[in-house]
Design an enzyme around this catalytic site. Structure first.
Site: not given
Lengths: 383, 344
Positions: A126, A129, A161, A242
């Site tokens: 993902q 950020s 991650s 999420e």
């Protein structure tokens, strides 16, 4: 108001629980493992989920899923967490990418990606950020510039991650620098060729997150999800999946943190200390409040509502319980936790330091309080 | 699982809420005169007496949560009605599962007003230790305004005639508190879950007090201007109120769940009741203190209302076992459940 599971819910839990008990038989307690070992078990676990047909639990049948409602995934994750199961290595693919592509993708995109996710062949990460855009995600500055047949992307992403295991990235980039910040963003299903990945070492020594650098990375028009300039809306869908999939995990983790510190104190023979008893009482109240609050949230959702700002209260309570329980555990050590060569001391310190992230990741404590202030107390924006 | 309020529960909250609106103001009036029954006191005792009363003792199948929803609404408006004390006393008598005799009709229809006598002088909680004098209770609300007392002792629960009532100076004059000397029990019933049910009535009122204090504080933060902006736009003001709202929600969720657990005889009912009472007291006191703070200078005057919430919060936190005692009970029960000998 009834807190008992319905017969249908109970039956589903029994089915899930039965499979989990069997599938987890040879899986060790993840809390005691090194990061490499945890990653190994995450991969094994992902393969077992795919083989068992548990990937795509809440996906429609026409897309190869089981066709259950969104809550089913949350219940499955809850039952898995209760048993200390590993986090599946392609959780982002199964629970974020898949559902988002089903919601916003074209037929071609769905055909291209969904089978690979279901069969455990296409791993996702993902890319939301950025170093300069944490809480204020919509201020992101990674740019996508129009080129022939697609986009050229430049920028940096952070807190990713599993970047090193993934071949595809849910990528947000700014395609219109002139538009208001929420309008100029586009959501890409980006292949990760050309991404430079650097692990970030956390304060506990783990490297579960990465930085990603994108220098002139090409992404084709076919990989735009939900339309150019529509990325913020698509991203909110991903964030809702999420939150939804993890909705019933928080209370489990809170309870397990309290269990661990109580077990430690019992083992050490210090559980009768009055300050300890008092602290456990306070932790238990908050941990149970997370569990009950989660049940009420699920109840509201099923009654046709949308989870309200109260979920921010649950996140805040959960973070507090886990942080405080882990600090208490560290401080039960003879030397106040500072001698890491003691029995289990290093693992306790590792968990305590990891827990500091709980008031930062997934919406900082300050953001949660702002949401409560604005949406529960009707106070003006303070940010 | 359908963890949402029923239609009926929403209607109870609404009905009691509007009664509470009319009974508002009695908390302040009691600062300067003797306690007087608020508007709605009689109607509450008469019309809502069957809430939370099990069928076996003369009820109509109303759940304990029904009653708590009503009491919470009263707490929110600081209504100084005898209803919560009466309802707690009734609940204290409802715990004996073997009991098949209905409660007296004049109790259930509010003609005979009860109050509960549970706390012993010098003890932090019920059954904490044997009281110095087993026939004296303290922190008994509305003792002179009630017709009879329901007492809890080591042997059980009994309906008692007070042989002596000594009025004490209550920090919340709208809840007069007394020491009560009791006649020895002629007939004692098993407490069963009665004390748990009753404690939750107190917890529910505390949740209401917390909610009222949060609302008053938020109202002030939305309207008071300093430095050219409303003070609620400062995070230093807003965040503690968000914490108070979080603590209030946690306490209310715990209270509702505990009531369900008690009503359904769940194995975790006891620890849930202690958790609810502990959390509700803490939430109410915290919210009232923040409410004072956000009112600034006016917050420390008698003229402004925040201190009324603090007074009520303190009295309720102290009654039916101190909040701190309940919290330690939660800790002790949690630890006991994890001991190797305990069933997991």
């Amino acid at each position: 108001m009834d807190f008992a599971d319905s017969d249908v819910d109970l039956a589903f839990r029994r089915t899930v629980g039965g499979w989990l008990d069997e599938a987890l038989r040879d899986v060790p307690d993840q809390e005691e493992l090194s990061q490499d070992e945890r990653e190994h078990w995450s991969r094994v676990w992902q393969d077992r989920l795919c083989a068992g047909g548990w990937a795509g639990l809440s996906w429609p049948v026409e897309h190869g899923g089981r066709g259950l409602d969104a809550l089913a995934q949350a219940v499955f994750n809850e039952e898995a967490a209760v048993r200390g199961a590993p986090y599946p290595l392609n959780g982002v693919g199964m629970m974020l990418a898949g559902p988002t592509i089903i919601a916003h993708g074209t037929d071609e995109q769905q055909a291209r990606h969904l089978p690979g996710i279901l069969h455990g062949e296409e791993y996702w990460c993902q890319g939301f950020s950025e170093p300069g855009s944490g809480s204020d995600l919509a201020s992101l500055r990674t740019t996508a510039t129009r080129v022939d047949g697609g986009w050229r992307i430049n920028g940096a992403k952070i807190w990713t991650s599993n970047a090193h295991n993934a071949s595809r990235c849910l990528l947000l980039a700014r395609t219109d620098a002139e538009a208001p910040k929420h309008r100029g963003i586009t959501y890409f299903l980006a292949p990760m060729d050309g991404f430079t990945i650097r692990p970030l070492e956390m304060i506990n020594g783990d490297t579960e997150f990465n930085e990603m650098f994108l220098d002139d990375v090409f992404v084709s028009d076919d990989d735009v999800l939900g339309g150019v300039g529509n990325g913020w809306r698509v991203a909110l869908t991903t964030l809702a999946f999420e939150r939804g999939s993890m909705a019933l995990n928080l209370w489990v983790w809170a309870r397990q943190a309290v269990d661990r510190v109580v077990d430690l104190a019992v083992e050490r023979g210090v559980a009768d200390d009055s300050a300890f008893v008092d602290a456990v009482g306070a932790l238990q109240c908050d941990a149970e409040a997370v569990r009950i609050g989660s049940m009420r949230m699920v109840g509201e959702t099923r009654a046709g509502g949308v989870p309200g700002p109260e979920t921010s209260a649950l996140k805040s309570l959960w973070a507090g319980v886990v942080q405080n329980a882990n600090r208490l555990a560290v401080q039960l050590d003879e030397a106040g936790g500072v001698l890491l060569d003691g029995d289990g001391a290093a693992a306790r310190m590792r968990r305590y330091l990891r827990a500091r992230a709980h008031t930062i990741e997934g919406g900082t404590e300050e953001v949660q309080k702002s949401i409560l202030a604005e949406r529960v107390l009707d106070l003006p924006r303070s940010r | 699982m359908r963890a949402t309020f029923t239609q009926e529960q929403q209607e109870i909250a609404e009905a009691v809420g509007s009664l509470a609106e009319s009974g508002k103001g009695t908390a302040r009036a009691a600062l300067s005169g003797p306690w007087q029954a608020p508007a709605g006191d009689a109607a509450l005792l008469r019309d809502f007496g069957l809430l939370g009363v099990p069928e076996a003792v003369g009820g109509i199948g109303s759940s304990l949560i029904d009653l708590l929803v009503a009491v919470e609404a009263l707490g929110e408006h600081l209504v100084a009605s005898r209803f919560p004390a009466h309802a707690a006393a009734v609940q204290l008598m409802c715990g004996d599962r073997a009991r098949s005799v209905p409660l007296p009709a004049d109790v259930l229809d509010g003609r005979r007003v009860l109050t509960a006598a549970v706390d012993a002088p010098g003890a932090a909680g019920w059954a904490d230790r044997v009281p110095v004098d087993p026939l004296v209770r303290t922190l008994v609300p509305y003792a002179t305004q009630a017709d009879a007392v329901v007492a809890l002792g080591p042997a059980g629960v009994w309906l008692a005639d007070p042989i002596g009532v000594t009025a004490r100076e209550s920090v919340d004059p709208s809840v007069p508190l007394s020491d009560v000397a009791l006649s020895a029990a002629e007939q004692v019933t098993q407490p069963g879950a009665g004390v748990h049910r009753a404690a939750l009535v107190v917890a529910a009122e505390l949740c209401g007090v917390a909610q009222g204090a949060v609302e008053l504080a938020a109202e002030q933060a939305r309207t008071r201007r300093q430095f050219g902006r409303v003070i609620g736009s400062f995070q230093g003001v807003a965040f503690p109120l968000a914490e108070a709202a979080t603590a209030r929600k946690a306490a209310w969720d715990l209270t509702l769940y505990a009531a369900w657990a008690v009503d359904n005889a769940r194995p975790d009912a006891e620890i849930q009741v202690h958790a609810a009472k502990a959390a509700a007291g803490r939430a109410a006191i915290f919210a009232a203190e923040r409410c004072i703070q956000v009112h600034g200078g006016m917050g420390i005057t008698m003229e402004a209302d925040p201190h009324l919430f603090l007074r009520r919060a303190f009295v309720l936190d102290a009654r039916f076992g101190r909040g701190s005692w309940h919290r330690r009970r939660v800790g002790a029960l949690r630890i006991a459940a994890r001991r190797p000998t305990a069933p997991r």
